[in-house]
Design a protein around this motif. Structure first.
Motif, PDB file in Angstrom:
ATOM      1  N   GLU A   1       0.840  -1.203   0.000  1.00  0.00           N
ATOM      2  CA  GLU A   1       0.000   0.000   0.000  1.00  0.00           C
ATOM      3  C   GLU A   1       0.876   1.254   0.000  1.00  0.00           C
ATOM      4  O   GLU A   1       0.569   2.229  -0.699  1.00  0.00           O
TER       5      GLU A   1
ATOM      6  N   ALA B   1       2.039   1.751  -3.474  1.00  0.00           N
ATOM      7  CA  ALA B   1       0.956   2.252  -4.336  1.00  0.00           C
ATOM      8  C   ALA B   1       0.784   3.761  -4.125  1.00  0.00           C
ATOM      9  O   ALA B   1       0.708   4.530  -5.092  1.00  0.00           O
ATOM     10  N   PHE B   2       0.744   4.185  -2.863  1.00  0.00           N
ATOM     11  CA  PHE B   2       0.592   5.620  -2.585  1.00  0.00           C
ATOM     12  C   PHE B   2       1.795   6.402  -3.114  1.00  0.00           C
ATOM     13  O   PHE B   2       1.645   7.523  -3.611  1.00  0.00           O
TER      14      PHE B   2
ATOM     15  N   PHE C   1       3.660   5.660  -5.740  1.00  0.00           N
ATOM     16  CA  PHE C   1       3.480   5.807  -7.193  1.00  0.00           C
ATOM     17  C   PHE C   1       2.471   6.921  -7.499  1.00  0.00           C
ATOM     18  O   PHE C   1       2.630   7.675  -8.445  1.00  0.00           O
ATOM     19  N   MET C   2       1.415   7.000  -6.671  1.00  0.00           N
ATOM     20  CA  MET C   2       0.376   8.014  -6.898  1.00  0.00           C
ATOM     21  C   MET C   2       0.855   9.421  -6.564  1.00  0.00           C
ATOM     22  O   MET C   2       0.289  10.395  -7.045  1.00  0.00           O
ATOM     23  N   THR C   3       1.847   9.515  -5.685  1.00  0.00           N
ATOM     24  CA  THR C   3       2.259  10.821  -5.169  1.00  0.00           C
ATOM     25  C   THR C   3       3.413  11.439  -5.961  1.00  0.00           C
ATOM     26  O   THR C   3       3.403  12.637  -6.249  1.00  0.00           O
ATOM     27  N   PHE C   4       4.403  10.626  -6.307  1.00  0.00           N
ATOM     28  CA  PHE C   4       5.663  11.196  -6.793  1.00  0.00           C
ATOM     29  C   PHE C   4       5.910  11.008  -8.279  1.00  0.00           C
ATOM     30  O   PHE C   4       6.787  11.662  -8.839  1.00  0.00           O
ATOM     31  N   PHE C   5       5.167  10.120  -8.926  1.00  0.00           N
ATOM     32  CA  PHE C   5       5.438   9.872 -10.329  1.00  0.00           C
ATOM     33  C   PHE C   5       4.388  10.581 -11.183  1.00  0.00           C
ATOM     34  O   PHE C   5       3.226  10.716 -10.801  1.00  0.00           O
ATOM     35  N   GLU C   6       4.826  11.029 -12.346  1.00  0.00           N
ATOM     36  CA  GLU C   6       3.974  11.888 -13.180  1.00  0.00           C
ATOM     37  C   GLU C   6       3.812  11.239 -14.553  1.00  0.00           C
ATOM     38  O   GLU C   6       4.758  10.658 -15.087  1.00  0.00           O
TER      39      GLU C   6
ATOM     40  N   TYR D   1       1.699  -1.375 -10.861  1.00  0.00           N
ATOM     41  CA  TYR D   1       1.358   0.002 -10.448  1.00  0.00           C
ATOM     42  C   TYR D   1       1.472   0.955 -11.637  1.00  0.00           C
ATOM     43  O   TYR D   1       0.659   1.864 -11.803  1.00  0.00           O
TER      44      TYR D   1
ATOM     45  N   LEU E   1      -1.619   0.585 -13.600  1.00  0.00           N
ATOM     46  CA  LEU E   1      -2.822   1.006 -12.866  1.00  0.00           C
ATOM     47  C   LEU E   1      -2.938   2.530 -12.813  1.00  0.00           C
ATOM     48  O   LEU E   1      -4.033   3.080 -12.918  1.00  0.00           O
ATOM     49  N   PHE E   2      -1.803   3.200 -12.645  1.00  0.00           N
ATOM     50  CA  PHE E   2      -1.856   4.662 -12.521  1.00  0.00           C
ATOM     51  C   PHE E   2      -1.513   5.352 -13.833  1.00  0.00           C
ATOM     52  O   PHE E   2      -1.208   6.550 -13.850  1.00  0.00           O
ATOM     53  N   ARG E   3      -1.559   4.587 -14.925  1.00  0.00           N
ATOM     54  CA  ARG E   3      -1.348   5.112 -16.271  1.00  0.00           C
ATOM     55  C   ARG E   3      -0.021   5.859 -16.394  1.00  0.00           C
ATOM     56  O   ARG E   3       0.056   6.921 -17.011  1.00  0.00           O
TER      57      ARG E   3
ATOM     58  N   VAL F   1      -2.306  11.898  -0.275  1.00  0.00           N
ATOM     59  CA  VAL F   1      -2.918  10.872  -1.120  1.00  0.00           C
ATOM     60  C   VAL F   1      -3.687   9.868  -0.262  1.00  0.00           C
ATOM     61  O   VAL F   1      -4.846   9.547  -0.539  1.00  0.00           O
TER      62      VAL F   1
ATOM     63  N   VAL G   1      12.314  11.925  -7.270  1.00  0.00           N
ATOM     64  CA  VAL G   1      12.280  11.075  -6.080  1.00  0.00           C
ATOM     65  C   VAL G   1      12.929   9.721  -6.391  1.00  0.00           C
ATOM     66  O   VAL G   1      12.670   9.121  -7.435  1.00  0.00           O
TER      67      VAL G   1
END
Lengths: 351, 351
Positions: free
Chosen positions: B88, B91-92, B94-99, B117, B120-122, B235, B177
């Motif tokens: 988890e 996952a967070f 990847f959602m926070t630091f990658f663009e 991941y 999932l987060f495109r 996030v 990061v």
């Protein structure tokens, strides 16, 4: 703001849960927790599991609990999805069923996490204004482009929509998922779970945090057609293989096995709610017709925000939302009879 | 495939965790669990918490555990983020630091959740081929466009990159990061946590599932600059307010308070690993230089897939990955000495 956050995170506006005061020397009526402890069977089951195998991963799908819940509601285990609280289940549902560019419908006054998910997953929403009396304008939820979600009873009003209206909404959204978020349904409502065999697009979400006194254990679940459940599992398995721990699985199972305790405590809360409702009305409050474990109240002569602060100063925590249409209301969780008496005594002083 | 899934879900290819055999009558060397139970202090602490307030929500940030972990590593509590397992936390992150549109760098042979991941987060990823001996080509991780992530020791090889190399990678990514995923670091590696005060772009992720025998309790954490941690919290608070339950918080705290037990069990596993390594080499296996609680092995004359199946038939579960470059390897978790003796006896029969 930080240079290492991505654009999305810079724009997020996270959900703010009700305060968790660090002192226990207060009356906590602000996060809709249950005033009664969980069934003693829950602690027994967790104690037993403790002697088991904490060193081993749990079942990725929480299979034993899936089966218990399926039995309880008379559905199949593959029609049940288990998550880390119903918030996680909601998050996965937003990730699974809603599509960018296709607006989701939800009430303008509703659980404030829905707009947060909408932003987080870059979705679009079309909020539907509730009627003046906070009832749901049923037809406005017909023919959605991207799906529908609402709590039933609604939060923070407590208003319940009868199942016939839900069926109408579902029937008028044949190709879109309709999610009914039943966090508070056990306090007098009737669950739409009985409709899932009839409608493949209906997903019902519940939590064990309120009526089953397990907020501290983190378990929520969804019940729906097996294809919907499979979609949720695909997303969950792309996010975190094991979201519910071994102790939570064991404790949750035991809760479903002690029906008598469940019935006794929820009935107690309903009875307290009705008594408090009457007393508040006598004090001049308008009280929304709630079927939840909270009351949504307003007083023609008292400012809600001020009341909230006065109560807090006196060690009584209730919830105040500084939002359009509801910024003169307070949401008051139903506690024990004793706690509610103290609350009523104090509020008498202030109005 | 289902009409109610969105386009993303139709394309997901979820992570598949190692099998959880339903029988306990087997030797489970396939998911890198610890063969020893958690410290007795953990069960005591959970038992005590059981008499507490399961009916109440836990601390949203798992504050008491944040403080314990901060103390343990000599950092501040606001430099620690707690999640429901390190998956988890990943996952967070990847959602926070990658663009989107800015490729992330990770090794071609690595934890197989990273590509999941990414989809999932495109996001986009540029996998960096490991050297022939599975070591990391350090310079290839310099000047990333979107950030860097790798496990250290790497999975499933067990190879450890010395901290000097990590520092080089971090220094050559001043605006991105760099995430070091230290799930296995306690089995002989050295943690990059000591570098976080020096580099504001460095995030270190650890889990309590392996070296602390708590796979069944679901706790992972990240340590890094407070701005990185705040991003993760934003996030998480947009996803699920309470991800770690009360019993997990209490148990995890106790684990950090029993340093002696931790040292004893991890040393035991390291010793068993070194013994098994020698014996496997004597049997003609090539054994990657692992500093984790598993060995990554291949035999010039035996097919890994066949070995995997033969072992399974005999009640011994190891992990086989049907992937390019590593499809003739087995990943074998280090169990107790007894379990490893049975494993060695069986494998002698097959090679």
């Amino acid at each position: 703001m930080n240079i290492f956050w991505n654009e999305l995170v810079k724009q997020t506006d996270p959900y703010v849960p009700g305060e968790q005061p660090s002192t226990t020397d207060c009356i906590k009526l602000n996060t809709n927790e249950n005033p009664y402890p969980p069934s003693p069977e829950v602690t027994k089951a967790i104690f037993q599991e403790l002697n088991g195998s904490l060193r081993l991963y749990p079942s990725p799908s929480a299979q034993p609990l899936r089966e218990t819940i399926a039995d309880y509601y008379g559905v199949n285990a593959n029609e049940v999805f288990i998550g880390n609280g119903s918030d996680e289940v909601l998050a996965f549902a937003f990730m699974t069923f809603f599509e960018r560019g296709k607006p989701i419908l939800f009430p303008d006054i509703t659980y404030s996490f829905y707009p947060v998910y909408t932003r987080l997953f870059r979705l679009e929403a079309k909020p539907i204004p509730l009627n003046e009396d906070f009832s749901i304008p049923v037809e406005q939820f017909f023919h959605s482009e991207g799906g529908v979600i609402f709590p039933n009873p609604n939060a923070p009003t407590g208003k319940f929509v009868p199942l016939e209206a839900i069926e109408e909404i579902v029937q008028h959204n044949p190709d879109q998922v309709v999610i009914v978020d039943e966090a508070y349904v056990d306090f007098g409502g009737s669950s739409a779970i009985k409709l899932i065999e009839k409608y493949e697009q209906l997903l019902v979400i519940q939590t064990m945090s309120k009526s089953r006194s397990l907020a501290g254990l983190r378990i929520g679940y969804a019940v729906g057609n097996r294809h919907l459940i499979e979609g949720l599992n695909r997303v969950k398995n792309s996010f975190n293989s094991y979201t519910v721990d071994r102790l939570a699985i064991a404790g949750a199972q035991a809760s479903f096995q002690d029906e008598q305790y469940f019935q006794r405590t929820r009935t107690k809360i309903i009875r307290t709610r009705e008594r408090v409702r009457k007393e508040l009305k006598q004090l001049g409050f308008e009280v929304v017709d709630s079927l939840a474990n909270f009351l949504f109240i307003t007083h023609p002569k008292a400012q809600a925000k001020r009341l909230y602060e006065q109560l807090k100063t006196n060690g009584i925590y209730v919830r105040y939302f500084d939002k359009p249409r509801i910024n003169n209301f307070l949401r008051v969780t139903i506690g024990t009879d004793e706690e509610m008496d103290t609350f009523l005594d104090k509020i008498k002083e202030f109005v």
